[in-house]
Design a protein around this motif. Structure first.
Motif, PDB file in Angstrom:
ATOM      1  N   VAL A   2     -25.863   2.334  10.214  1.00 54.61           N
ATOM      2  CA  VAL A   2     -26.332   3.135  11.350  1.00 54.61           C
ATOM      3  C   VAL A   2     -26.920   2.273  12.471  1.00 54.61           C
ATOM      4  O   VAL A   2     -26.902   2.674  13.634  1.00 54.61           O
ATOM      5  CB  VAL A   2     -27.272   4.258  10.879  1.00 54.61           C
ATOM      6  N   THR A   3     -27.408   1.087  12.137  1.00 53.55           N
ATOM      7  CA  THR A   3     -27.873   0.231  13.226  1.00 53.55           C
ATOM      8  C   THR A   3     -26.719   0.027  14.221  1.00 53.55           C
ATOM      9  O   THR A   3     -26.882   0.193  15.433  1.00 53.55           O
ATOM     10  CB  THR A   3     -28.352  -1.131  12.672  1.00 53.55           C
TER      11      THR A   3
ATOM     12  N   HIS B 270     -36.542   5.644  14.459  1.00 56.01           N
ATOM     13  CA  HIS B 270     -36.324   4.549  13.508  1.00 56.01           C
ATOM     14  C   HIS B 270     -36.183   3.230  14.267  1.00 56.01           C
ATOM     15  O   HIS B 270     -35.551   3.175  15.335  1.00 56.01           O
ATOM     16  CB  HIS B 270     -35.051   4.822  12.698  1.00 56.01           C
TER      17      HIS B 270
ATOM     18  N   SER C  26     -34.357   0.773  13.930  1.00 63.18           N
ATOM     19  CA  SER C  26     -32.998   0.279  14.189  1.00 63.18           C
ATOM     20  C   SER C  26     -32.433   0.849  15.486  1.00 63.18           C
ATOM     21  O   SER C  26     -31.592   0.218  16.128  1.00 63.18           O
ATOM     22  CB  SER C  26     -32.070   0.622  13.023  1.00 63.18           C
TER      23      SER C  26
ATOM     24  N   VAL D 273     -37.080   8.842   7.962  1.00 63.48           N
ATOM     25  CA  VAL D 273     -36.950   7.959   6.798  1.00 63.48           C
ATOM     26  C   VAL D 273     -38.105   8.140   5.799  1.00 63.48           C
ATOM     27  O   VAL D 273     -37.939   7.888   4.608  1.00 63.48           O
ATOM     28  CB  VAL D 273     -36.818   6.491   7.272  1.00 63.48           C
TER      29      VAL D 273
ATOM     30  N   ASP E   9     -29.491  10.394  15.646  1.00 60.65           N
ATOM     31  CA  ASP E   9     -29.500   9.393  14.572  1.00 60.65           C
ATOM     32  C   ASP E   9     -29.669  10.168  13.264  1.00 60.65           C
ATOM     33  O   ASP E   9     -30.762  10.594  12.916  1.00 60.65           O
ATOM     34  CB  ASP E   9     -30.666   8.411  14.779  1.00 60.65           C
TER      35      ASP E   9
ATOM     36  N   ALA F 242     -28.804   9.100  10.032  1.00 55.38           N
ATOM     37  CA  ALA F 242     -28.416   8.085   9.047  1.00 55.38           C
ATOM     38  C   ALA F 242     -28.122   8.714   7.683  1.00 55.38           C
ATOM     39  O   ALA F 242     -27.110   8.447   7.074  1.00 55.38           O
ATOM     40  CB  ALA F 242     -29.505   7.026   8.928  1.00 55.38           C
TER      41      ALA F 242
ATOM     42  N   ASP G 168     -24.484   7.319   7.978  1.00 57.90           N
ATOM     43  CA  ASP G 168     -24.036   6.307   7.032  1.00 57.90           C
ATOM     44  C   ASP G 168     -23.175   6.914   5.942  1.00 57.90           C
ATOM     45  O   ASP G 168     -23.443   8.026   5.476  1.00 57.90           O
ATOM     46  CB  ASP G 168     -25.255   5.646   6.342  1.00 57.90           C
TER      47      ASP G 168
ATOM     48  N   HIS H 268     -22.937   4.763   3.332  1.00 56.28           N
ATOM     49  CA  HIS H 268     -23.586   4.063   2.203  1.00 56.28           C
ATOM     50  C   HIS H 268     -24.938   4.651   1.795  1.00 56.28           C
ATOM     51  O   HIS H 268     -25.586   4.099   0.918  1.00 56.28           O
ATOM     52  CB  HIS H 268     -23.675   2.554   2.461  1.00 56.28           C
ATOM     53  N   LYS H 269     -25.334   5.752   2.398  1.00 64.12           N
ATOM     54  CA  LYS H 269     -26.560   6.404   1.909  1.00 64.12           C
ATOM     55  C   LYS H 269     -26.162   7.631   1.080  1.00 64.12           C
ATOM     56  O   LYS H 269     -25.865   7.503  -0.089  1.00 64.12           O
ATOM     57  CB  LYS H 269     -27.469   6.764   3.093  1.00 64.12           C
TER      58      LYS H 269
HETATM   59  C1  LIG Z   1     -33.146   7.437  10.443  1.00 65.13           C
HETATM   60  C2  LIG Z   1     -32.518   6.090  10.192  1.00 65.13           C
HETATM   61  N1  LIG Z   1     -31.879   5.469  11.191  1.00 65.13           N
HETATM   62  C3  LIG Z   1     -31.302   4.269  11.019  1.00 65.13           C
HETATM   63  C4  LIG Z   1     -31.350   3.610   9.815  1.00 65.13           C
HETATM   64  C5  LIG Z   1     -30.699   2.250   9.676  1.00 65.13           C
HETATM   65  O1  LIG Z   1     -29.491   2.390   8.965  1.00 65.13           O
HETATM   66  P1  LIG Z   1     -28.704   1.108   8.410  1.00 65.13           P
HETATM   67  O2  LIG Z   1     -29.594   0.449   7.430  1.00 65.13           O
HETATM   68  O3  LIG Z   1     -27.455   1.698   7.814  1.00 65.13           O
HETATM   69  O4  LIG Z   1     -28.391   0.239   9.594  1.00 65.13           O
HETATM   70  C6  LIG Z   1     -32.017   4.203   8.751  1.00 65.13           C
HETATM   71  C7  LIG Z   1     -32.128   3.525   7.441  1.00 65.13           C
HETATM   72  O5  LIG Z   1     -32.762   3.980   6.525  1.00 65.13           O
HETATM   73  C8  LIG Z   1     -32.602   5.485   8.937  1.00 65.13           C
HETATM   74  O6  LIG Z   1     -33.224   6.122   7.936  1.00 65.13           O
END
Ligand SMILES: Cc1ncc(COP(=O)(O)O)c(C=O)c1O
Length: 465
Positions: A139-140, A182, A184, A231, A255, A257, A284, A286-287
């Protein structure tokens, strides 16, 4: 020289299967003894090289014991889902194919699977029909791509071509985020030249949701970034904000994720009402979908806008009528990661995905209710799959987190919520069973009470579903 070393390939496959079979019996966190074995890797690079099979055996012998068992059912740290068998097996086969996914010419199968998976994803997730999907690392990067598309669209509208001219002298763009944004997403803004400190932060409520009454005036030069799945608390920003922001002409990015997958659950999809009206989404694989790392998705209502921001050309790169995957992502060469998503979705189907999301949310509610009943304080409203628990003061909560992590029975991470130390229980794996929940609760309560727990009050949850 024989490049097809079948013995090594068989041996590594068998070792991987053994690892997966044993994962539920082993300590979730590696023991000190296992960690001490890592010093075996401190070897010099030889000039003549070493035997391939011996290298794999070495990796398994000294490396496997030092892994975190996040691919098992009792790992509740961060938001980590483990790898579904279908996705792992497809991942292995696709690794053997070793396709360069960037071009149709280098991998027709990848281009085909990206198109099919794009369609399936836009059917199951709360996004606009006909949206385009780019297959990125996480997600980043998905936030980065979506915000690049937003930046491009807004500046185009204001008469500026950012792809050609960069940001020097460009009109101003405003970015509005929630207090609970977040990190990221801020990182993506910084990489895009939009600045992590120039954002306008909107206050959030007690569960971390952006407050609707605090939304500032927005306009056509604004990107509003909402969050689906805090998160810490798992809280979902309201879709009503999407409609409000769209009326004011802003670009709305979500966002999501992990939280975007709530839209695939009959039980939780009301939390995503209104999300389809947004312009872009990041989530994602992968989550919550339990696809192996790394696997993220950028989703854009206007595919041309995403392609404009991501595209490049070179004379040697053929352009075809078929999907050209590199036009959806920052990379030219990359692995065929859509295959992992495709295999998982094809195997689970809509009801399997619905079950995975619903079931993990119900487990989270169950954990919270049992911890409350045992006298511990839950610091969040459990909206999705995250539970925040305090065991009294910060020192006591730290003690419990450390002891749980050392116990090897389950693994939960720590956080700070509203100034208080909390333990985060994040339930994201399809492998987590009712037995895992029971076993983990028993050990958490035993450690929290500093005594042997009889277990009677938490054994009565059979028939949860
Ligand atoms: C709300 C949110 N945004 C972004 C991210 C970042 O995702 P990634 O680790 O896949 O880059 C996370 C990771 O937990 C998240 O919970």
């Amino acid at each position: 020289m024989n490049y097809l070393d079948k013995q090594t390939l068989f041996s590594s496959t068998i070792k991987a299967i053994d690892y997966l079979q044993e994962i539920e019996c082993r300590s979730v966190a590696p023991s000190q003894k296992a960690l001490s074995l890592l010093s075996a890797f401190n070897e010099p690079l030889t000039s003549e090289g070493k035997d391939t099979l011996a290298t794999i055996e070495f990796l398994h012998q000294y490396g496997s014991p030092s892994t975190i068992a996040s691919n098992g059912g009792r790992y509740f740290g961060f938001v980590i889902g483990g790898a579904h068998t279908a996705s792992l097996a497809a991942h292995w086969l696709a690794s053997a194919w070793d396709q360069n996914a960037g071009l149709h010419a280098t991998s027709p199968i990848n281009a085909k699977i990206e198109s099919v998976t794009e369609k399936w994803l836009t059917e199951i997730l709360p996004v606009a029909e006909g949206s385009s999907v780019g297959f990125v690392t996480g997600v980043t990067m998905a936030n980065f791509c979506a915000l690049a598309a937003a930046r491009s669209k807004i500046l185009q509208h204001l008469g500026w071509d950012v792809e050609a001219n960069g940001l020097y002298g460009a009109p101003r763009i405003n970015v509005v985020v929630g207090e609970e944004v977040h990190g990221s997403l801020l990182k993506a803004l910084s990489m895009l030249g939009l600045g992590r400190d120039r954002v306008i932060r909107v206050p959030t409520d007690e569960n971390g949701r952006m407050r609707e009454d605090a939304l500032p005036p927005l306009d056509v030069r604004t990107i509003l970034c909402l969050q689906a799945g805090n998160v810490n608390t798992g809280a979902m920003d309201s879709g009503l904000l999407v409609a409000k922001a769209k009326e004011m002409g802003a670009w709305v990015h979500i966002d999501g994720a992990f939280g975007l997958w709530a839209g695939a659950s009959d039980y939780k999809k009301h939390l995503t009402n209104g999300y389809k009206l947004a312009d872009s989404w990041a989530t994602d694989g992968h989550k919550w979908l339990n696809v192996p790392y790394d696997n993220g998705l950028v989703i854009c209502r206007d595919g041309n806008q995403l392609r404009r921001a991501m595209s490049m050309n070179a004379d040697y790169l053929d352009q075809t009528e078929d999907r050209i995957p590199y036009q959806y992502t920052p990379e030219l060469s990359r692995r065929a990661r859509a295959i992992d998503i495709w295999a998982t979705m094809r195997t689970l189907g809509k009801s399997g995905i619905e079950n995975l999301v619903t079931r993990t949310c119900v487990f989270a509610e169950f954990m919270a209710s049992k911890l409350t009943a045992a006298g511990f304080e839950i610091l969040n409203t459990v909206e999705t799959n995250q539970v925040l628990v305090s065991f009294g003061n910060d020192d006591e909560t730290n003690r419990v987190i450390n002891e749980i992590q050392m116990s090897g029975i389950c693994w939960c991470s720590g956080t700070i919520w509203k100034g208080r130390r909390a333990m985060r229980i994040s339930i994201s794996s399809a492998k987590t069973t009712e037995e895992d929940i029971k076993h983990s609760l028993e050990s958490i309560l035993k450690i929290a009470r500093k005594k042997i727990f009889s277990g009677n009050e938490i054994l009565s949850y059979s028939g949860l579903f």
